[in-house]
Motif scaffolding. Structure first.
Motif, PDB file in Angstrom:
ATOM      1  N   GLY A  36       0.810  -1.211   0.000  1.00 58.70           N
ATOM      2  CA  GLY A  36       0.000   0.000   0.000  1.00 58.70           C
ATOM      3  C   GLY A  36       0.845   1.262   0.000  1.00 58.70           C
ATOM      4  N   SER A  40       1.066   3.690  -3.373  1.00 58.84           N
ATOM      5  CA  SER A  40       0.475   5.016  -3.204  1.00 58.84           C
ATOM      6  C   SER A  40       1.539   6.110  -3.229  1.00 58.84           C
ATOM      7  CB  SER A  40      -0.334   5.081  -1.904  1.00 58.84           C
ATOM      8  OG  SER A  40       0.435   4.681  -0.790  1.00 58.84           O
ATOM      9  N   THR A  41       2.738   5.837  -2.699  1.00 59.35           N
ATOM     10  CA  THR A  41       3.825   6.805  -2.802  1.00 59.35           C
ATOM     11  C   THR A  41       4.146   7.095  -4.258  1.00 59.35           C
ATOM     12  OG1 THR A  41       4.824   6.157  -0.686  1.00 59.35           O
ATOM     13  CG2 THR A  41       6.254   7.255  -2.280  1.00 59.35           C
ATOM     14  N   LEU A  44       0.297   8.199  -6.205  1.00 62.42           N
ATOM     15  CA  LEU A  44      -0.459   9.327  -5.662  1.00 62.42           C
ATOM     16  C   LEU A  44       0.424  10.484  -5.213  1.00 62.42           C
ATOM     17  CD1 LEU A  44      -3.066   7.322  -3.535  1.00 62.42           C
ATOM     18  CD2 LEU A  44      -3.277   8.121  -5.893  1.00 62.42           C
ATOM     19  N   HIS A  45       1.746  10.277  -5.169  1.00 65.36           N
ATOM     20  CA  HIS A  45       2.630  11.346  -4.694  1.00 65.36           C
ATOM     21  C   HIS A  45       3.708  11.689  -5.724  1.00 65.36           C
ATOM     22  CE1 HIS A  45       4.719  13.854  -1.773  1.00 65.36           C
ATOM     23  NE2 HIS A  45       5.841  13.268  -2.167  1.00 65.36           N
ATOM     24  N   VAL A 239      -2.173   3.007   2.019  1.00 63.15           N
ATOM     25  CA  VAL A 239      -2.643   4.037   1.087  1.00 63.15           C
ATOM     26  C   VAL A 239      -3.159   5.248   1.854  1.00 63.15           C
ATOM     27  CG1 VAL A 239      -4.358   4.593  -0.676  1.00 63.15           C
ATOM     28  CG2 VAL A 239      -3.169   2.385  -0.736  1.00 63.15           C
ATOM     29  N   VAL A 242      -0.309   7.487   3.281  1.00 65.66           N
ATOM     30  CA  VAL A 242       0.336   8.339   2.277  1.00 65.66           C
ATOM     31  C   VAL A 242      -0.611   9.453   1.834  1.00 65.66           C
ATOM     32  CG1 VAL A 242       1.314   8.392  -0.055  1.00 65.66           C
ATOM     33  CG2 VAL A 242       1.882   6.521   1.498  1.00 65.66           C
ATOM     34  N   LEU A 243      -1.909   9.139   1.669  1.00 67.23           N
ATOM     35  CA  LEU A 243      -2.884  10.162   1.288  1.00 67.23           C
ATOM     36  C   LEU A 243      -2.960  11.260   2.335  1.00 67.23           C
ATOM     37  CD1 LEU A 243      -5.885   8.146  -0.206  1.00 67.23           C
ATOM     38  CD2 LEU A 243      -4.452   9.819  -1.393  1.00 67.23           C
ATOM     39  N   THR A 246       0.242  13.349   2.142  1.00 65.94           N
ATOM     40  CA  THR A 246       0.265  14.134   0.907  1.00 65.94           C
ATOM     41  C   THR A 246      -0.678  15.316   1.012  1.00 65.94           C
ATOM     42  OG1 THR A 246       0.810  12.162  -0.409  1.00 65.94           O
ATOM     43  CG2 THR A 246      -0.085  14.062  -1.586  1.00 65.94           C
TER      44      THR A 246
END
Length: 254
Positions: A36, A40-41, A44-45, A239, A242-243, A246
């Motif tokens: 995850g 996600s890194t 999503l980043h 996830v 990280v969300l 971010t």
């Protein structure tokens, strides 16, 4: 240099304390958390940051494809070399034992992490050049988003069979790439900034490849509902972590 070094040491040490004290006992289950975090890194980043830079999307996707294929070929060569050198050495291991023990994802996570730290160092240098206070805030923000990523890295390295000491030392060496990026960025920022999106994309390709080709197949071997539910929960937790970080960075203008 001090800011990049401190950011790397603090994030790695905090991740090590958390990983070794709480997660090392359940490394196999924590692989799901690592999946995850890594995905996600990347998705999503790092990749959004690269595509928001104004670089040509087709070129960035080409870099992503080249990175994925490059990691595949590097892994293939490492497996073939290791199998040729060790398999059938007369020690009575089952077929594939040595290849498994090589921990093929371990060294790849270090390559991706080193590149990611390199870009972090450039970002810290850019912030200090703009405003010293902004540089300090940026360093703190990078520490915040590095900790969960480093936890994911430690889980992969422990799962690959590395000792706690070796995992910590290798990650610490990778963190020095932030210092290299900071120094290089400080002196060549105007000429080198255009390469940041491509470095981010290449680092992301390594994280994605590791998660999809090595870690997720391990998880698929545990096919019962009782084992699947914790996997899904831990992926979602990674996830979500990280969300959250971010969103926190964007709220503070990082």
């Amino acid at each position: 240099m001090l800011a990049t070094a401190i950011a790397g040491v603090i994030s790695i040490s905090a991740a090590a304390v958390f990983s070794f004290s709480l997660l090392s006992r359940v490394v196999e289950r924590m692989v799901s958390l690592s999946v995850g975090i890594l995905l996600s890194t990347s998705l999503l980043h790092a990749l959004p940051e690269a595509f928001e830079s104004g670089a040509d999307p087709r070129t960035l996707f080409g870099a992503l494809l080249a990175g994925l294929l490059g990691f595949f070929l590097l892994e293939k060569m490492a497996i073939l070399r290791h199998s040729h050198h060790y398999e059938g050495d007369g020690h009575g291991h089952e077929h594939g034992h040595d290849k498994h023990e090589a921990g093929k994802a371990g060294w790849m996570i270090l390559v991706g992490d080193g590149l990611h730290n390199f870009t972090d160092g450039i970002l810290i240098a850019a912030a200090f050049l703009a405003n010293p206070q902004l540089g300090i805030v940026t360093g703190l923000a990078i520490i915040a988003h590095e900790i969960p990523q480093e936890i994911g890295d430690f889980i992969v390295l422990l799962n690959a069979g590395l000792s706690r000491t070796r995992a910590y030392v290798y990650n610490l060496i990778c963190s020095l790439m932030a210092v290299v990026g900071g120094v290089l960025g400080y002196f060549t920022l105007e000429r080198g900034m255009q390469w940041i999106p491509y470095v981010l994309v290449f680092a992301s390709s390594g994280f994605i490849y590791i998660a999809v080709s090595d870690l997720m197949p391990q998880m698929q071997r545990r096919a019962t509902v009782r084992e699947t539910i914790p996997q899904v929960v831990l992926i979602a937790l990674g996830v979500g972590l990280v969300l959250f970080l971010t969103a926190h960075e964007r709220a503070h203008g990082h």
